[in-house]
Design a protein around this motif. Structure first.
Motif, PDB file in Angstrom:
ATOM      1  N   ASN A  15       0.884  -1.178   0.000  1.00  0.00           N
ATOM      2  CA  ASN A  15       0.000   0.000   0.000  1.00  0.00           C
ATOM      3  C   ASN A  15       0.920   1.226   0.000  1.00  0.00           C
ATOM      4  O   ASN A  15       1.731   1.401   0.921  1.00  0.00           O
ATOM      5  N   GLN A  47      -2.373   6.651  -0.180  1.00  0.00           N
ATOM      6  CA  GLN A  47      -2.768   7.606   0.862  1.00  0.00           C
ATOM      7  C   GLN A  47      -1.591   8.487   1.265  1.00  0.00           C
ATOM      8  O   GLN A  47      -0.448   8.034   1.268  1.00  0.00           O
ATOM      9  N   ASN A  67      -6.760  10.496   0.317  1.00  0.00           N
ATOM     10  CA  ASN A  67      -6.667   9.535  -0.777  1.00  0.00           C
ATOM     11  C   ASN A  67      -6.026  10.195  -1.994  1.00  0.00           C
ATOM     12  O   ASN A  67      -5.930  11.428  -2.077  1.00  0.00           O
ATOM     13  N   GLY A  77      -5.159   1.680   7.853  1.00  0.00           N
ATOM     14  CA  GLY A  77      -4.378   0.771   8.686  1.00  0.00           C
ATOM     15  C   GLY A  77      -2.926   0.703   8.266  1.00  0.00           C
ATOM     16  O   GLY A  77      -2.007   0.832   9.093  1.00  0.00           O
ATOM     17  N   ASN A 197     -15.231   1.414   0.288  1.00  0.00           N
ATOM     18  CA  ASN A 197     -14.107   0.564  -0.126  1.00  0.00           C
ATOM     19  C   ASN A 197     -14.690  -0.820  -0.435  1.00  0.00           C
ATOM     20  O   ASN A 197     -15.447  -1.366   0.372  1.00  0.00           O
ATOM     21  N   GLU A 215     -10.172   0.527  -3.545  1.00  0.00           N
ATOM     22  CA  GLU A 215     -10.321   1.517  -2.483  1.00  0.00           C
ATOM     23  C   GLU A 215     -11.072   2.755  -2.951  1.00  0.00           C
ATOM     24  O   GLU A 215     -10.786   3.282  -4.030  1.00  0.00           O
ATOM     25  N   ARG A 216     -11.947   3.204  -2.081  1.00  0.00           N
ATOM     26  CA  ARG A 216     -12.587   4.501  -2.284  1.00  0.00           C
ATOM     27  C   ARG A 216     -11.496   5.561  -2.461  1.00  0.00           C
ATOM     28  O   ARG A 216     -10.564   5.639  -1.661  1.00  0.00           O
ATOM     29  N   GLY A 225      -5.292  -2.105   4.726  1.00  0.00           N
ATOM     30  CA  GLY A 225      -5.332  -2.619   6.100  1.00  0.00           C
ATOM     31  C   GLY A 225      -6.712  -2.581   6.733  1.00  0.00           C
ATOM     32  O   GLY A 225      -7.134  -3.547   7.384  1.00  0.00           O
ATOM     33  N   SER A 226      -7.429  -1.463   6.547  1.00  0.00           N
ATOM     34  CA  SER A 226      -8.766  -1.397   7.163  1.00  0.00           C
ATOM     35  C   SER A 226      -9.709  -2.384   6.490  1.00  0.00           C
ATOM     36  O   SER A 226     -10.603  -2.941   7.137  1.00  0.00           O
TER      37      SER A 226
HETATM   38  N1  LIG Z   1      -5.244   1.797   2.513  1.00  0.00           N
HETATM   39  C1  LIG Z   1      -5.959   2.104   3.721  1.00  0.00           C
HETATM   40  C2  LIG Z   1      -7.392   2.357   3.573  1.00  0.00           C
HETATM   41  C3  LIG Z   1      -7.714   3.641   2.961  1.00  0.00           C
HETATM   42  C4  LIG Z   1      -9.183   3.807   2.912  1.00  0.00           C
HETATM   43  C5  LIG Z   1      -9.591   4.870   1.989  1.00  0.00           C
HETATM   44  N2  LIG Z   1      -9.437   4.482   0.603  1.00  0.00           N
HETATM   45  C6  LIG Z   1     -10.985   5.350   2.286  1.00  0.00           C
HETATM   46  O1  LIG Z   1     -11.422   6.258   1.562  1.00  0.00           O
HETATM   47  O2  LIG Z   1     -11.656   4.887   3.219  1.00  0.00           O
HETATM   48  C7  LIG Z   1      -5.733   1.067   4.791  1.00  0.00           C
HETATM   49  O3  LIG Z   1      -4.681   0.456   4.816  1.00  0.00           O
HETATM   50  O4  LIG Z   1      -6.586   0.907   5.656  1.00  0.00           O
END
Ligand SMILES: N[C@H](CCC[C@H](N)C(=O)O)C(=O)O
Length: 294
Positions: A15, A47, A67, A77, A197, A215-216, A225-226
Motif C-alpha cells: 500500500n 494515501q 486519498n 491501517g 471501499n 479503495e474509495r 489494512g482497514s
Molecule cells: N489503505 C488504507 C485504507 C484507505 C481507505 C480509503 N481508501 C478510504 O477512503 O476509506 C488502509 O490500509 O486501511
C-alpha cells in the motif's frame, strides 16, 4: 513558515503511503497538492498520512488522511503503521496514540519491527457504514453486480472501521474477478452515500483469507489494512472464520488480524521506508533528498 515540508515515501505491504510532517504548521495538504503528487509516477500513492501537532492532551499527533483523488479518509491501517515506523525512527519511542477524524488509535512497534495498530471497535449499524437505506442485518445485504439472474458478485457484508467497507465473499481465486471493472460501480453505488471501499474475499481456512480491494478514492491497491480488518470481523460474524486470521493482500504480503474479546480489532504487519524528500503542501511540488546529505 517554510514552504516545503519533509516527507517519506513508504509502503505497508505494498500500500503506497506518503508520510508528510506537517507539525508546527497551521496549513493542511490541499486536495490539489495530493492530486499533483499522485500524477508523478515517482510519488504515485494510495494515501498521504499528514502528521499534525496533537489537538488533544495525551495524544502524540493528529493525523489527517488523504486519498490519491484528494478526498479524505477516516482510517488507514497500513498508513498508520508507516507513521509509527517514521516516528519511532525519529524518537526511539515504541508506543503512540494518534487522533484522527474517526477518534483515537493506539499503536506499538514490537522488538522484531512489526507494528500493531488498534483500529478500535468495528461498527455494523446501517447508519454507521453509512448505507442509504435501512438494513437490519449487515452480515449480508442485498446488492449485486453482473447479470441479474447470474450475478458475479452479490450479498456483501458491510462494516465500518471508521471508514466504509463492503466485503463480497467469493469461491474462486480473487484474481479471477474483474475488480477494476466492478470496483468503480460499487464504490459509487447509491447505496453508499459516502462511497465505500470494495473488497472481494476468499476464505481459505478457519484462520486465513485472501483479499483484493478497490479503495474509495484510490482504486485498486496492493493492500488495504482497514479492509483486511473489515473482512476479518465480517468473516467471524458470519462464522466463516474464527476471530484471529491471517489476511493475504494482493501484494502477497500478510497481516495478522485479531478481533479481541473487548471488541477491539488489532492489525499487525510491517512497514517499509523507500525514500525521503520535501514537498509543498499547497501545490504538491516536491524534491527528493540527496542521499547522504542529511
Ligand atoms: N489503505 C488504507 C485504507 C484507505 C481507505 C480509503 N481508501 C478510504 O477512503 O476509506 C488502509 O490500509 O486501511
Amino acid at each position: 513558515m517554510s514552504v516545503r515540508v519533509p516527507f517519506a515515501r513508504m509502503n505497508g505491504i505494498g500500500n503506497e503511503i506518503i508520510v508528510a510532517d506537517m507539525r508546527g504548521r497551521a496549513d493542511r495538504i490541499s486536495a490539489a497538492a495530493a492530486i499533483a503528487i499522485n500524477v508523478d509516477p515517482a510519488t504515485r500513492f494510495d494515501q498521504i498520512m499528514a502528521i499534525h501537532d496533537p489537538r488533544t492532551p495525551g495524544t502524540d499527533a493528529y493525523v489527517e488522511i488523504l486519498n490519491s483523488d484528494g478526498s479524505h479518509a477516516q482510517a488507514c491501517g497500513n498508513g498508520t503503521r508507516c507513521v509509527v515506523q517514521a516516528l519511532s525512527a525519529e524518537t526511539g519511542r515504541k508506543t503512540f496514540t494518534f487522533e484522527t477524524v474517526a477518534g483515537l488509535l493506539n499503536a506499538r512497534e514490537h522488538e522484531d519491527g512489526l507494528i500493531s495498530v488498534d483500529l478500535g471497535k468495528p461498527r455494523f449499524g446501517w447508519q454507521d457504514i453509512p448505507l442509504a437505506e435501512e438494513f437490519r442485518d449487515t452480515r449480508m445485504i442485498e446488492l449485486q453486480i453482473g447479470p441479474i439472474d447470474a450475478p458475479v458478485l452479490h450479498s456483501p457484508s458491510v462494516a465500518s472501521m471508521g471508514n466504509p467497507h463492503a466485503i463480497f465473499w467469493v469461491d474462486r481465486d480473487v484474481w479471477s474477478y474483474e475488480l477494476d471493472r466492478f470496483g468503480p460501480l460499487l464504490e459509487n453505488h447509491p447505496l453508499f452515500p459516502e462511497r465505500a471501499n470494495i473488497t472481494i474475499a476468499q476464505v481459505t481456512a478457519r484462520d486465513a483469507m485472501t483479499i483484493r480491494t478497490w479503495e474509495r478514492g484510490a482504486g485498486l491497491t496492493l493492500a488495504c489494512g482497514s479492509a483486511a480488518c473489515a473482512a476479518a470481523v465480517s468473516a467471524a460474524r458470519t462464522n466463516r472464520t474464527g476471530r484471529s486470521v491471517t489476511v493475504t493482500a494482493p501484494s502477497g504480503g500478510k497481516l495478522a488480524i485479531e478481533w479481541r474479546d473487548d471488541d477491539h480489532v488489532i492489525m499487525t504487519g510491517p512497514a517499509e521506508w523507500e525514500f525521503s524528500g520535501t514537498l509543498d503542501p499547497a501545490t504538491g511540488a516536491w524534491q527528493r533528498d540527496v542521499e547522504g546529505a542529511a
